[in-house]
Design an enzyme around this catalytic site. Structure first.
Site, PDB file in Angstrom:
ATOM      1  N   GLU A   1      -0.537 -74.384  76.234  1.00 53.16           N
ATOM      2  CA  GLU A   1      -1.519 -73.824  75.753  1.00 53.16           C
ATOM      3  C   GLU A   1      -0.881 -72.867  74.816  1.00 53.16           C
ATOM      4  O   GLU A   1      -1.476 -72.570  73.775  1.00 53.16           O
ATOM      5  CB  GLU A   1      -2.262 -72.915  76.781  1.00 53.16           C
ATOM      6  CG  GLU A   1      -3.157 -73.715  77.749  1.00 53.16           C
ATOM      7  CD  GLU A   1      -4.471 -74.339  77.108  1.00 53.16           C
ATOM      8  OE1 GLU A   1      -4.821 -73.615  76.066  1.00 53.16           O
ATOM      9  OE2 GLU A   1      -4.936 -75.250  77.546  1.00 53.16           O
TER      10      GLU A   1
ATOM     11  N   ASN B   1      -1.710 -72.985  70.711  1.00 51.48           N
ATOM     12  CA  ASN B   1      -2.162 -71.630  70.118  1.00 51.48           C
ATOM     13  C   ASN B   1      -1.356 -71.401  68.655  1.00 51.48           C
ATOM     14  O   ASN B   1      -1.822 -70.933  67.763  1.00 51.48           O
ATOM     15  CB  ASN B   1      -2.050 -70.391  71.126  1.00 51.48           C
ATOM     16  CG  ASN B   1      -3.271 -70.260  71.935  1.00 51.48           C
ATOM     17  OD1 ASN B   1      -4.240 -71.071  71.795  1.00 51.48           O
ATOM     18  ND2 ASN B   1      -3.334 -69.222  72.802  1.00 51.48           N
TER      19      ASN B   1
ATOM     20  N   ARG C   1     -12.957 -75.233  69.917  1.00 51.26           N
ATOM     21  CA  ARG C   1     -12.070 -74.542  70.671  1.00 51.26           C
ATOM     22  C   ARG C   1     -12.532 -73.906  71.714  1.00 51.26           C
ATOM     23  O   ARG C   1     -13.625 -73.404  71.742  1.00 51.26           O
ATOM     24  CB  ARG C   1     -10.969 -73.504  69.950  1.00 51.26           C
ATOM     25  CG  ARG C   1     -10.419 -73.999  68.597  1.00 51.26           C
ATOM     26  CD  ARG C   1      -9.710 -75.398  68.778  1.00 51.26           C
ATOM     27  NE  ARG C   1      -8.895 -75.473  69.542  1.00 51.26           N
ATOM     28  CZ  ARG C   1      -8.042 -76.388  69.892  1.00 51.26           C
ATOM     29  NH1 ARG C   1      -8.337 -77.706  69.130  1.00 51.26           N
ATOM     30  NH2 ARG C   1      -7.026 -76.472  70.953  1.00 51.26           N
TER      31      ARG C   1
END
Length: 162
Positions: free
Chosen positions: A58, A62, A119
């Site tokens: 993650e 990002n 997203r």
């Protein structure tokens, strides 16, 4: 570039690595596997291994998607530093991308600055759920630093009966 920084005796385990890689989506799985291999000496459970790999995934995603706008430019870099302090994993993942204007808002579950890209807005929520500690520092135009910690290893039920 992978660099092993230091390694001390086994009783006071201290190990540290730095990894720098291009901010392209394909490198997310590479970063995840590097951290998995790095914590292997601590004999993590499958759940701990999965939690750490998900949080790393993650954070790197990002950086690529939000920090560098998913440009897939080989000059854009993601930096990862991992440290083992005894049985605690500390990870820092940073970029020198666009930065986050409102970190508190960005950390809200379901918030996304890229709804047009489908997203989910759960990246920080997953990092927070799967790690013991999460800190995010960011400055618009300068980049973002994600710092996470997790204690690896649980007391054996055999040890608790003695």
């Amino acid at each position: 570039m992978i660099e092993v920084i230091e390694k001390k005796n086994r009783n006071k385990t201290t190990n540290k690595i730095r990894l720098e890689f291009a901010a392209v989506s394909d490198n997310e799985s590479f970063a995840r596997m590097v951290v998995a291999a790095f914590i292997t000496p601590l004999n993590p459970t499958l759940e701990e291994m999965s939690d750490v790999k998900t949080a790393i995934s993650e954070a790197v995603t990002n950086a690529v998607i939000h920090g560098y706008e998913n440009r897939n430019c080989l000059e854009d870099r993601v930096f990862m530093e991992c440290m083992l302090k005894g049985d605690v994993l500390e990870v820092e993942i940073s970029d020198r991308g666009t930065g986050i204007e409102d970190v508190k808002l960005a950390m809200e579950p379901l918030y996304t600055s890229k709804p047009e890209q489908d997203r989910s807005g759960m990246g920080f929520a997953f990092m927070e759920a799967f790690m013991d500690n999460l800190e995010v520092e960011s400055e618009v135009g300068c980049g973002t630093l994600v710092r996470m910690c997790k204690k690896i290893g649980v007391s054996s039920w055999i040890d608790s009966e003695e």
